[in-house]
Motif scaffolding. Structure first.
Motif, PDB file in Angstrom:
ATOM      1  N   GLN A   1      -0.452  -3.226  -2.053  1.00 12.59           N
ATOM      2  CA  GLN A   1      -1.651  -3.420  -1.250  1.00 12.59           C
ATOM      3  C   GLN A   1      -2.541  -2.205  -1.371  1.00 12.59           C
ATOM      4  OE1 GLN A   1      -1.029  -4.273   2.919  1.00 12.59           O
ATOM      5  NE2 GLN A   1      -3.050  -5.204   3.079  1.00 12.59           N
TER       6      GLN A   1
ATOM      7  N   LYS B   1      -7.642  -3.766   0.665  1.00 11.77           N
ATOM      8  CA  LYS B   1      -7.512  -5.020  -0.082  1.00 11.77           C
ATOM      9  C   LYS B   1      -6.270  -5.783   0.348  1.00 11.77           C
ATOM     10  CE  LYS B   1      -9.956  -3.363  -4.181  1.00 11.77           C
ATOM     11  NZ  LYS B   1      -9.919  -3.210  -5.661  1.00 11.77           N
ATOM     12  N   ASP B   2      -6.143  -6.998  -0.127  1.00  8.42           N
ATOM     13  CA  ASP B   2      -4.986  -7.815   0.196  1.00  8.42           C
ATOM     14  C   ASP B   2      -3.755  -7.371  -0.580  1.00  8.42           C
ATOM     15  OD1 ASP B   2      -7.005 -10.843   0.343  1.00  8.42           O
ATOM     16  OD2 ASP B   2      -6.515  -9.371   1.915  1.00  8.42           O
ATOM     17  N   ARG B   3      -2.634  -7.728  -0.034  1.00  6.93           N
ATOM     18  CA  ARG B   3      -1.365  -7.475  -0.707  1.00  6.93           C
ATOM     19  C   ARG B   3      -1.175  -8.477  -1.839  1.00  6.93           C
ATOM     20  NH1 ARG B   3       3.438  -7.210   3.402  1.00  6.93           N
ATOM     21  NH2 ARG B   3       2.944  -9.427   3.592  1.00  6.93           N
ATOM     22  N   ASP B   4      -0.676  -7.999  -2.986  1.00  7.65           N
ATOM     23  CA  ASP B   4      -0.533  -8.847  -4.166  1.00  7.65           C
ATOM     24  C   ASP B   4       0.804  -8.561  -4.831  1.00  7.65           C
ATOM     25  OD1 ASP B   4      -2.668  -9.532  -7.060  1.00  7.65           O
ATOM     26  OD2 ASP B   4      -1.366 -10.823  -5.868  1.00  7.65           O
TER      27      ASP B   4
ATOM     28  N   TYR C   1       5.382  -2.692  -1.190  1.00 13.00           N
ATOM     29  CA  TYR C   1       6.362  -3.363  -0.356  1.00 13.00           C
ATOM     30  C   TYR C   1       7.452  -4.004  -1.217  1.00 13.00           C
ATOM     31  CZ  TYR C   1       2.841  -3.265   3.382  1.00 13.00           C
ATOM     32  OH  TYR C   1       1.916  -2.881   4.322  1.00 13.00           O
TER      33      TYR C   1
ATOM     34  N   ASN D   1       3.802 -14.756  -5.881  1.00 14.78           N
ATOM     35  CA  ASN D   1       3.151 -14.653  -4.574  1.00 14.78           C
ATOM     36  C   ASN D   1       3.514 -15.777  -3.624  1.00 14.78           C
ATOM     37  OD1 ASN D   1       1.377 -12.258  -4.294  1.00 14.78           O
ATOM     38  ND2 ASN D   1       0.478 -13.043  -6.184  1.00 14.78           N
TER      39      ASN D   1
ATOM     40  N   TRP E   1      10.362  -8.656   4.419  1.00  9.21           N
ATOM     41  CA  TRP E   1       9.526  -7.557   3.931  1.00  9.21           C
ATOM     42  C   TRP E   1      10.012  -6.218   4.469  1.00  9.21           C
ATOM     43  CZ3 TRP E   1       5.578  -8.795   0.612  1.00  9.21           C
ATOM     44  CH2 TRP E   1       5.258 -10.156   0.529  1.00  9.21           C
TER      45      TRP E   1
END
Length: 125
Positions: free
Chosen positions: A39, A43-46, A95, A109, A115
């Motif tokens: 992440q 921005k978004d987590r990818d 993560y 994804n 997590w």
């Protein structure tokens, strides 16, 4: 339940390397997929890499192929991410995640239910 704890992040210069680690505990026998997610700030987590813990099959985000390597050490319930030739755009919170197969395989994804808290990677140019 599965618990995940990441370690190994830090501040490095571009071109350097890091090895992230993730220690899993709990009902790890029930989890066929593990992965690493990134992440970037704001921005978004990818997803960047996943591995099937049974077959060893791995899958990578196109933009990290050749620089990122995901691996596992089942005897230690550990997952690793080797990052080489670090770039400033690799900066972010990384993560560790665990989950199930979707359509028979570990997706980049989807399918992840557990997590860790994340470990920070900062790359300076």
């Amino acid at each position: 339940q599965v618990q995940l704890v990441e370690s190994g992040g830090g501040s490095v210069q571009a071109g350097g390397s890091l090895r992230l680690s993730c220690k899993a505990s709990g009902a790890t026998y029930s989890i066929p997929c593990m992965g690493w997610f990134r992440q970037p700030p704001g921005k978004d987590r990818d997803g960047v890499a996943t591995i099937d813990t049974t077959t060893g099959r791995d899958f990578y985000l196109d933009s990290v192929k050749g620089r990122f390597t995901i691996s596992q050490e089942n005897a230690k319930n550990s997952l690793y991410l080797e990052i080489n030739n670090l770039k400033p755009e690799d900066t972010g919170l990384y993560y560790c995640a665990a989950g199930r197969r979707i359509w028979g395989r570990c997706q980049l994804n989807a399918g992840f239910s557990y997590w860790g808290q994340g470990t920070q990677v900062a790359v300076s140019s």
